[in-house]
Design an enzyme around this catalytic site. Structure first.
Site, PDB file in Angstrom:
ATOM      1  N   HIS A 292      42.538  45.106  47.563  1.00 17.58           N
ATOM      2  CA  HIS A 292      43.106  44.212  46.557  1.00 17.58           C
ATOM      3  C   HIS A 292      43.921  43.108  47.213  1.00 17.58           C
ATOM      4  O   HIS A 292      43.819  41.943  46.852  1.00 17.58           O
ATOM      5  CB  HIS A 292      43.989  45.003  45.587  1.00 17.58           C
ATOM      6  CG  HIS A 292      44.537  44.154  44.495  1.00 17.58           C
ATOM      7  ND1 HIS A 292      45.711  43.431  44.641  1.00 17.58           N
ATOM      8  CD2 HIS A 292      44.075  43.896  43.253  1.00 17.58           C
ATOM      9  CE1 HIS A 292      45.939  42.767  43.523  1.00 17.58           C
ATOM     10  NE2 HIS A 292      44.969  43.030  42.660  1.00 17.58           N
TER      11      HIS A 292
ATOM     12  N   ALA B 205      38.910  52.990  40.522  1.00 16.08           N
ATOM     13  CA  ALA B 205      38.082  52.926  39.325  1.00 16.08           C
ATOM     14  C   ALA B 205      37.689  51.480  39.035  1.00 16.08           C
ATOM     15  O   ALA B 205      38.274  50.539  39.562  1.00 16.08           O
ATOM     16  CB  ALA B 205      38.851  53.501  38.128  1.00 16.08           C
TER      17      ALA B 205
ATOM     18  N   HIS C   2      38.593  43.412  38.461  1.00 16.22           N
ATOM     19  CA  HIS C   2      38.190  42.963  39.800  1.00 16.22           C
ATOM     20  C   HIS C   2      36.794  43.460  40.164  1.00 16.22           C
ATOM     21  O   HIS C   2      35.986  42.697  40.703  1.00 16.22           O
ATOM     22  CB  HIS C   2      39.188  43.434  40.857  1.00 16.22           C
ATOM     23  CG  HIS C   2      40.507  42.745  40.788  1.00 16.22           C
ATOM     24  ND1 HIS C   2      40.672  41.397  40.612  1.00 16.22           N
ATOM     25  CD2 HIS C   2      41.768  43.245  40.879  1.00 16.22           C
ATOM     26  CE1 HIS C   2      41.943  41.075  40.594  1.00 16.22           C
ATOM     27  NE2 HIS C   2      42.639  42.183  40.752  1.00 16.22           N
TER      28      HIS C   2
END
Length: 130
Positions: free
Chosen positions: A12, A74, A78
């Site tokens: 991320h 999960a 994104h």
């Protein structure tokens, strides 16, 4: 996994440096298991290389198939929208190609980590440690 494979491990990204270190360490652990593959990292936000830069970093390799692995637990915005858009994937599509100056490579988009007994094992381990 095919010969001449590459893996782009996607994190991320974060202002906190240990986030990038964690993604890089997981990628290094994958590299120990997948000695035949070229493994690199990239990030959606705040860290570099960006996803686009990560893909382009395979231009000078002999990789013919590039696997993109989102290091996310999960599906979310994104993994369902942002990453597929960057990769040029339509809804639900998992495969495409990417063109470098002198060649094209197959791009395969992997699922996030998801539900798996090893995730439960890790959660149980963390509970015991607590």
């Amino acid at each position: 996994m095919q010969e001449n494979s590459g893996v782009l491990v996607l994190g991320h990204g974060s202002k906190l440096t240990y986030n990038k270190r964690t993604v890089e360490t997981v990628a290094a652990m994958l590299a120990e298991r997948m000695t035949e593959a070229t493994i690199k990292t990239a990030y959606l936000n705040m860290d570099r290389p960006t996803v686009e830069e990560g893909i382009e970093s395979f231009a000078e390799t002999d990789v013919t198939t590039l696997y993109v692995l989102p290091l996310f637990l999960a599906h979310g915005t994104h993994t369902l929208k942002d990453i597929p858009e960057i990769l040029g994937l339509s809804d639900g599509q998992r495969r495409t190609t990417h063109s470098f100056a002198d060649r094209s490579v197959d791009v395969v988009y992997a699922e996030p980590l998801g539900i798996d007994p090893c995730i439960a094992d890790l959660a149980y381990k963390r509970l015991k440690e607590a």
